[in-house]
Design a protein around this motif. Structure first.
Motif, PDB file in Angstrom:
ATOM      1  N   ARG A   1       2.951   2.347  26.835  1.00  7.13           N
ATOM      2  CA  ARG A   1       3.577   3.354  27.701  1.00  7.13           C
ATOM      3  C   ARG A   1       2.523   4.109  28.509  1.00  7.13           C
TER       4      ARG A   1
ATOM      5  N   LEU B   1       2.305   4.283  32.551  1.00  2.90           N
ATOM      6  CA  LEU B   1       2.437   5.571  33.237  1.00  2.90           C
ATOM      7  C   LEU B   1       1.251   5.874  34.144  1.00  2.90           C
TER       8      LEU B   1
ATOM      9  N   ASN C   1       8.314   2.197  32.398  1.00  3.22           N
ATOM     10  CA  ASN C   1       7.419   3.339  32.561  1.00  3.22           C
ATOM     11  C   ASN C   1       6.586   3.308  33.839  1.00  3.22           C
ATOM     12  N   THR C   2       6.955   2.454  34.786  1.00  3.59           N
ATOM     13  CA  THR C   2       6.276   2.419  36.079  1.00  3.59           C
ATOM     14  C   THR C   2       7.235   1.863  37.125  1.00  3.59           C
TER      15      THR C   2
END
Length: 163
Positions: free
Chosen positions: A46, A50, A77-78
């Motif tokens: 994660r 990020l 997460n992106t």
């Protein structure tokens, strides 16, 4: 030019990821490689996703077998493009990984290449970067022209051997 992030679920995925690394090197694209598990190191996966955009990545390759949740965990997460490589596992010949990688919920896309297709994952990343990198686009054109020439040479050789 942006660099490519590469993550694999375990060291056993390295032979597949090596194909991607070799292709990126051939094209002169910088990359960074990590082993992160969607299940055993979810926080590190994660954190990587990020921070990827601010760290200069343009796309991320995620290779995993069996449950193959890594690409989806990264994509969650992106908003960078994530390309999943489903890796052949010991039980279902990679079909389990393929289905896990390709069946993402609406709103969290993962581009998915064929089972064990590290080279195609790298080429897809290169094509994404080439949208704004004319020199890279030219390298890709040259690579395709060489591939076409090699096939045509094989055709000529075959025709000559059948005369």
């Amino acid at each position: 030019m942006k660099k490519i992030g590469i993550v694999m679920g375990s060291r056993s995925d390295l032979p597949i990821v090596q194909k991607a690394m070799d292709t990126l090197r051939e094209l002169g694209i910088d990359f960074e490689v990590h082993i992160f598990s969607a299940h055993r190191t979810p926080q590190q996966a994660r954190d990587f996703a990020l921070a990827a955009r601010e760290r200069g990545f343009g796309a991320i390759i995620a290779a995993a077998g069996m449950a193959a949740h890594l690409a989806g965990a990264i994509a969650a997460n992106t908003t960078l493009p994530v390309i999943g490589i489903p890796c052949k596992g010991p039980y279902l010949d990679g079909i389990d990984a393929l289905l896990s990688t390709v069946q993402m919920p609406s709103g969290i896309p993962v581009a998915t290449v064929a089972i064990n297709a590290g080279t195609n994952a790298a080429l897809l990343c290169a094509q994404i970067l080439a949208v704004t990198e004319p020199e890279l686009a030219a390298k890709l054109d040259e690579m395709r022209a060489k591939a076409a020439a090699a096939i045509l040479e094989q055709d000529r050789e075959l025709a000559q051997s059948n005369q």
